[in-house]
Design an enzyme around this catalytic site. Sequence first.
Site, PDB file in Angstrom:
ATOM      1  N   LYS A  13       0.797  -1.084  -0.099  1.00 30.67           N
ATOM      2  CA  LYS A  13      -0.047  -0.074  -0.092  1.00 30.67           C
ATOM      3  C   LYS A  13       0.789   1.354  -0.049  1.00 30.67           C
ATOM      4  O   LYS A  13       0.587   2.372  -0.691  1.00 30.67           O
ATOM      5  CB  LYS A  13      -0.864   0.061   1.117  1.00 30.67           C
ATOM      6  CG  LYS A  13      -1.848  -1.199   1.464  1.00 30.67           C
ATOM      7  CD  LYS A  13      -2.507  -1.161   2.671  1.00 30.67           C
ATOM      8  CE  LYS A  13      -1.909  -1.342   4.005  1.00 30.67           C
ATOM      9  NZ  LYS A  13      -1.152  -2.420   4.270  1.00 30.67           N
ATOM     10  N   ARG A  88      -9.272   0.974   9.423  1.00 36.98           N
ATOM     11  CA  ARG A  88      -9.033  -0.295   9.845  1.00 36.98           C
ATOM     12  C   ARG A  88      -9.853  -0.993  10.779  1.00 36.98           C
ATOM     13  O   ARG A  88      -9.554  -2.132  11.045  1.00 36.98           O
ATOM     14  CB  ARG A  88      -7.563  -0.171  10.552  1.00 36.98           C
ATOM     15  CG  ARG A  88      -6.473  -0.736   9.749  1.00 36.98           C
ATOM     16  CD  ARG A  88      -5.113  -0.274  10.502  1.00 36.98           C
ATOM     17  NE  ARG A  88      -3.985  -1.159  10.526  1.00 36.98           N
ATOM     18  CZ  ARG A  88      -2.840  -0.742   9.724  1.00 36.98           C
ATOM     19  NH1 ARG A  88      -2.875   0.542   8.964  1.00 36.98           N
ATOM     20  NH2 ARG A  88      -1.883  -1.418   9.525  1.00 36.98           N
ATOM     21  N   ARG A 160      11.945  -1.608  10.485  1.00 33.39           N
ATOM     22  CA  ARG A 160      11.019  -1.097  11.178  1.00 33.39           C
ATOM     23  C   ARG A 160      10.847  -2.001  12.544  1.00 33.39           C
ATOM     24  O   ARG A 160      11.218  -3.294  12.435  1.00 33.39           O
ATOM     25  CB  ARG A 160       9.464  -0.808  10.660  1.00 33.39           C
ATOM     26  CG  ARG A 160       9.101   0.141  10.266  1.00 33.39           C
ATOM     27  CD  ARG A 160       7.888   0.475   9.383  1.00 33.39           C
ATOM     28  NE  ARG A 160       6.537  -0.259  10.061  1.00 33.39           N
ATOM     29  CZ  ARG A 160       5.456  -0.300   9.171  1.00 33.39           C
ATOM     30  NH1 ARG A 160       5.445   0.240   8.371  1.00 33.39           N
ATOM     31  NH2 ARG A 160       4.532  -1.100   9.783  1.00 33.39           N
ATOM     32  N   ARG A 171       0.283  -8.900  13.624  1.00 34.72           N
ATOM     33  CA  ARG A 171      -0.452  -7.878  12.590  1.00 34.72           C
ATOM     34  C   ARG A 171      -1.155  -8.462  11.691  1.00 34.72           C
ATOM     35  O   ARG A 171      -2.332  -8.129  11.405  1.00 34.72           O
ATOM     36  CB  ARG A 171       0.727  -7.035  11.872  1.00 34.72           C
ATOM     37  CG  ARG A 171       1.525  -6.016  12.914  1.00 34.72           C
ATOM     38  CD  ARG A 171       2.926  -5.654  12.292  1.00 34.72           C
ATOM     39  NE  ARG A 171       2.665  -4.989  11.039  1.00 34.72           N
ATOM     40  CZ  ARG A 171       3.681  -5.088  10.251  1.00 34.72           C
ATOM     41  NH1 ARG A 171       4.973  -5.174  10.905  1.00 34.72           N
ATOM     42  NH2 ARG A 171       3.245  -4.172   9.254  1.00 34.72           N
TER      43      ARG A 171
HETATM   44  P1  AP5 Z   1       4.951  -1.516   1.643  1.00 34.45           P
HETATM   45  O1  AP5 Z   1       4.438  -0.793   0.662  1.00 34.45           O
HETATM   46  O2  AP5 Z   1       5.747  -1.032   2.953  1.00 34.45           O
HETATM   47  O3  AP5 Z   1       3.674  -2.182   2.458  1.00 34.45           O
HETATM   48  P2  AP5 Z   1       2.357  -1.892   3.280  1.00 34.45           P
HETATM   49  O4  AP5 Z   1       1.020  -2.403   2.678  1.00 34.45           O
HETATM   50  O5  AP5 Z   1       2.453  -0.126   3.172  1.00 34.45           O
HETATM   51  O6  AP5 Z   1       2.734  -2.329   4.577  1.00 34.45           O
HETATM   52  P3  AP5 Z   1       2.728  -1.894   6.124  1.00 34.45           P
HETATM   53  O7  AP5 Z   1       3.541  -2.725   7.029  1.00 34.45           O
HETATM   54  O8  AP5 Z   1       3.345  -0.446   6.123  1.00 34.45           O
HETATM   55  O9  AP5 Z   1       1.507  -1.801   6.469  1.00 34.45           O
HETATM   56  P4  AP5 Z   1       0.604  -1.948   7.992  1.00 34.45           P
HETATM   57  O10 AP5 Z   1      -0.577  -1.726   7.350  1.00 34.45           O
HETATM   58  O11 AP5 Z   1       0.971  -3.053   8.783  1.00 34.45           O
HETATM   59  O12 AP5 Z   1       1.578  -0.719   8.741  1.00 34.45           O
HETATM   60  P5  AP5 Z   1       1.327   0.574   9.073  1.00 34.45           P
HETATM   61  O13 AP5 Z   1       2.418   1.452   8.988  1.00 34.45           O
HETATM   62  O14 AP5 Z   1      -0.071   1.166   8.236  1.00 34.45           O
HETATM   63  O15 AP5 Z   1       5.855  -2.699   1.198  1.00 34.45           O
HETATM   64  C1  AP5 Z   1       6.251  -3.813   2.090  1.00 34.45           C
HETATM   65  C2  AP5 Z   1       7.653  -4.215   1.526  1.00 34.45           C
HETATM   66  O16 AP5 Z   1       7.423  -4.865   0.248  1.00 34.45           O
HETATM   67  C3  AP5 Z   1       8.633  -3.013   1.149  1.00 34.45           C
HETATM   68  O17 AP5 Z   1      10.030  -3.643   1.512  1.00 34.45           O
HETATM   69  C4  AP5 Z   1       8.448  -2.910  -0.267  1.00 34.45           C
HETATM   70  O18 AP5 Z   1       9.588  -2.353  -0.769  1.00 34.45           O
HETATM   71  C5  AP5 Z   1       8.119  -4.162  -0.782  1.00 34.45           C
HETATM   72  N1  AP5 Z   1       7.131  -4.165  -1.904  1.00 34.45           N
HETATM   73  C6  AP5 Z   1       5.970  -3.376  -1.989  1.00 34.45           C
HETATM   74  N2  AP5 Z   1       5.224  -3.682  -3.240  1.00 34.45           N
HETATM   75  C7  AP5 Z   1       5.865  -4.686  -3.788  1.00 34.45           C
HETATM   76  C8  AP5 Z   1       5.672  -5.344  -4.809  1.00 34.45           C
HETATM   77  N3  AP5 Z   1       4.607  -5.075  -5.716  1.00 34.45           N
HETATM   78  N4  AP5 Z   1       6.456  -6.617  -5.296  1.00 34.45           N
HETATM   79  C9  AP5 Z   1       7.599  -6.667  -4.587  1.00 34.45           C
HETATM   80  N5  AP5 Z   1       7.851  -5.859  -3.386  1.00 34.45           N
HETATM   81  C10 AP5 Z   1       6.843  -5.009  -2.950  1.00 34.45           C
HETATM   82  O19 AP5 Z   1       0.876   0.492  10.584  1.00 34.45           O
HETATM   83  C11 AP5 Z   1       1.878   0.199  11.429  1.00 34.45           C
HETATM   84  C12 AP5 Z   1       1.021   0.241  12.803  1.00 34.45           C
HETATM   85  O20 AP5 Z   1       0.484   1.146  13.092  1.00 34.45           O
HETATM   86  C13 AP5 Z   1       0.051  -1.104  12.990  1.00 34.45           C
HETATM   87  O21 AP5 Z   1       0.373  -2.219  13.327  1.00 34.45           O
HETATM   88  C14 AP5 Z   1      -0.898  -0.060  14.108  1.00 34.45           C
HETATM   89  O22 AP5 Z   1      -0.316  -0.488  15.404  1.00 34.45           O
HETATM   90  C15 AP5 Z   1      -0.747   1.106  14.028  1.00 34.45           C
HETATM   91  N6  AP5 Z   1      -1.665   1.848  12.925  1.00 34.45           N
HETATM   92  C16 AP5 Z   1      -1.579   2.242  11.674  1.00 34.45           C
HETATM   93  N7  AP5 Z   1      -2.717   2.677  11.206  1.00 34.45           N
HETATM   94  C17 AP5 Z   1      -3.770   2.328  12.050  1.00 34.45           C
HETATM   95  C18 AP5 Z   1      -5.132   2.575  12.021  1.00 34.45           C
HETATM   96  N8  AP5 Z   1      -5.776   3.144  10.996  1.00 34.45           N
HETATM   97  N9  AP5 Z   1      -5.924   2.215  13.517  1.00 34.45           N
HETATM   98  C19 AP5 Z   1      -4.892   1.553  14.435  1.00 34.45           C
HETATM   99  N10 AP5 Z   1      -3.730   1.433  14.504  1.00 34.45           N
HETATM  100  C20 AP5 Z   1      -3.354   1.780  13.303  1.00 34.45           C
END
Ligand code: AP5
Length: 218
Positions: A13, A88, A160, A171
């Site tokens: 994402k 979420r 991270r 997660r």
């Molecule tokens: P990346 O693009 O970073 O993936 P992502 O979907 O953004 O994954 P996240 O882990 O950031 O999502 P998340 O939802 O768990 O974490 P968030 O920060 O929102 O890609 C991942 C990897 O794959 C990278 O290395 C990239 O290079 C590679 N890649 C990407 N696309 C690719 C492809 N097509 N092919 C090959 N490789 C690829 O949340 C973190 C924490 O914050 C949560 O656990 C929670 O505690 C809190 N939080 C955040 N939002 C909320 C909310 N709305 N409500 C409550 N708690 C929240």
Amino acid sequence: MKLVLLGPPGAGKGTQAAVLCKEYNLLHMSTGDLLREAVKNNTAQGIQAKAYMDRGDLVPDEIVAAMITEKLKNEDVSAGFMLDGFPRTKKQAEILDQALIELAMPLDRVVYFATKEETILTRLTGRRICRSCGRIFHVTNIPSKKEGICDGCQGELYQRNDDKEETIKNRIKVYNSQTKELIDYYQAKNILQQVSGDMDVNELFSVLKDTFKKSGLI
Ligand code: AP5
């Protein structure tokens, strides 16, 4: 264009949001990034959020919802926005609906990244992020030219805290129990578009651009 990116952790994402927002001049709002910034700056919200994030649990709805509604009200969203990682929970989705009614800016589309669990694990354990500019790399899928150094700004790459295998498993569990139901929520509103998160970055970017064009969103 007003979009939400929905999908499991590691679905890509953040990676797609970065390129799409640059291409279409959209405001990128990632609750994960906002929360990590709050933790780094030791704000009251950050202090409250840290323990939840370290465990891979969701931060309470009122904290994240306040961050997003604040941004929607105060930032220039006239060219559109992309929400990444929010909503979420059903409660967050309802708060977002209400905020967007007040702004008279209904969502155009929710893009759901359907992604296999093995893809998620490989992506998250290999993810590296630039400490200075936030650019996302992957040790094998999208490696930086120089190990540990950002191609764009030469900043240091880091892993991270929540990208450890045990936390990743939690997660995924949290996603399945609290977030997945939003697929039905947005399907019922007839604005859900499913894509495969397993595609490579450029392929997925082209698919998204194509479907946005075909449906007149751009
Ligand atoms: P990346 O693009 O970073 O993936 P992502 O979907 O953004 O994954 P996240 O882990 O950031 O999502 P998340 O939802 O768990 O974490 P968030 O920060 O929102 O890609 C991942 C990897 O794959 C990278 O290395 C990239 O290079 C590679 N890649 C990407 N696309 C690719 C492809 N097509 N092919 C090959 N490789 C690829 O949340 C973190 C924490 O914050 C949560 O656990 C929670 O505690 C809190 N939080 C955040 N939002 C909320 C909310 N709305 N409500 C409550 N708690 C929240």
